[in-house]
Design a protein around this motif. Structure first.
Motif, short mmCIF file in Angstrom:
data_model
loop_
_atom_site.label_atom_id
_atom_site.label_comp_id
_atom_site.label_asym_id
_atom_site.label_seq_id
_atom_site.Cartn_x
_atom_site.Cartn_y
_atom_site.Cartn_z
N ILE A 100 -9.80 2.56 4.28
CA ILE A 100 -8.50 2.18 4.84
C ILE A 100 -7.97 3.30 5.71
O ILE A 100 -7.33 3.05 6.73
CB ILE A 100 -7.50 1.78 3.72
N LYS B 180 -6.06 -3.42 5.78
CA LYS B 180 -6.87 -3.44 4.56
C LYS B 180 -8.03 -4.44 4.69
O LYS B 180 -9.17 -4.13 4.36
CB LYS B 180 -6.01 -3.76 3.34
N ARG B 181 -7.72 -5.64 5.17
CA ARG B 181 -8.78 -6.66 5.35
C ARG B 181 -9.84 -6.18 6.33
O ARG B 181 -11.04 -6.33 6.10
CB ARG B 181 -8.17 -7.97 5.86
N SER C 20 -10.64 -3.09 7.14
CA SER C 20 -11.44 -1.98 6.60
C SER C 20 -12.54 -2.54 5.68
O SER C 20 -13.66 -2.04 5.70
CB SER C 20 -10.57 -0.96 5.87
N GLU C 21 -12.21 -3.56 4.93
CA GLU C 21 -13.21 -4.19 4.06
C GLU C 21 -14.28 -4.91 4.89
O GLU C 21 -15.47 -4.80 4.60
CB GLU C 21 -12.53 -5.16 3.09
N PHE D 256 0.85 -1.18 0.00
CA PHE D 256 0.00 0.00 0.00
C PHE D 256 0.89 1.23 0.00
O PHE D 256 1.83 1.32 0.80
CB PHE D 256 -0.89 -0.02 1.26
#
Length: 165
Positions: A121, A111-112, A114-115, A14
């Motif tokens: 993010i 990231k995971r 936030s999803e 990222f």
């Protein structure tokens, strides 16, 4: 001296933008003001899951990746080793003691999450950063009362910078 953020990026998953760093610096100022901490340095490192897994296993005895780790230079726990600093000049020691601690965030885990939570993010990184900062100051979430206190403090700071759910 004021409250300073020093950061490094040890991952390639990222891009760490200047706008993200600016947001985290603002979060640090707001969290510091809320806690009456107006001076010091916070070191932030962005890593991948493999790096945070190694650190989590080595320092916490937990053999899996995690989202954020905090290593306080403020707290003095019985099981922590004493750190001896060798300095030639006493002013160097003042610089060392101004460090509040280190916060390490796993970008892939952030990231995971936030999803999973359905938010940006940036919000997740802001949440993890303020969470880590509160740990540096000695806050914990071992029971429902202390967890509620930390959550309230975190959400209040994030609301000030527009990172609400």
């Amino acid at each position: 001296m004021s409250l300073q953020l020093v950061w490094s990026n040890e991952q390639n998953d990222f891009e760490i933008s200047e706008s993200l760093i600016s947001l985290l610096e603002t979060i640090l100022q707001k969290a510091g003001e809320a806690e009456g901490i107006l001076e010091g340095e916070v070191d932030l490192m962005f890593v991948d899951d493999e790096q945070i897994h190694v650190l989590n296993r080595e320092y916490r005895g937990i053999d899996r990746p995690t989202d954020v780790l905090s290593f306080s230079m403020v707290e003095s726990l019985d099981e922590e080793l004493d750190i001896v600093y060798e300095v030639e000049d006493e002013s160097e020691l003042a610089e060392i003691t101004d460090v509040l601690g280190d916060i390490i965030i796993s970008i892939p885990t952030a990231k995971r999450q936030s999803e999973e939570y359905g938010h940006s993010i940036e919000r997740e990184l802001g949440f993890l950063f303020v969470h880590g900062f509160l740990h540096l100051l000695g806050y914990d979430h071992q029971d429902k009362e202390s967890e509620a206190e930390m959550m309230s403090k975190q959400e209040a700071v994030l609301a000030q910078v527009g990172l609400t759910r």
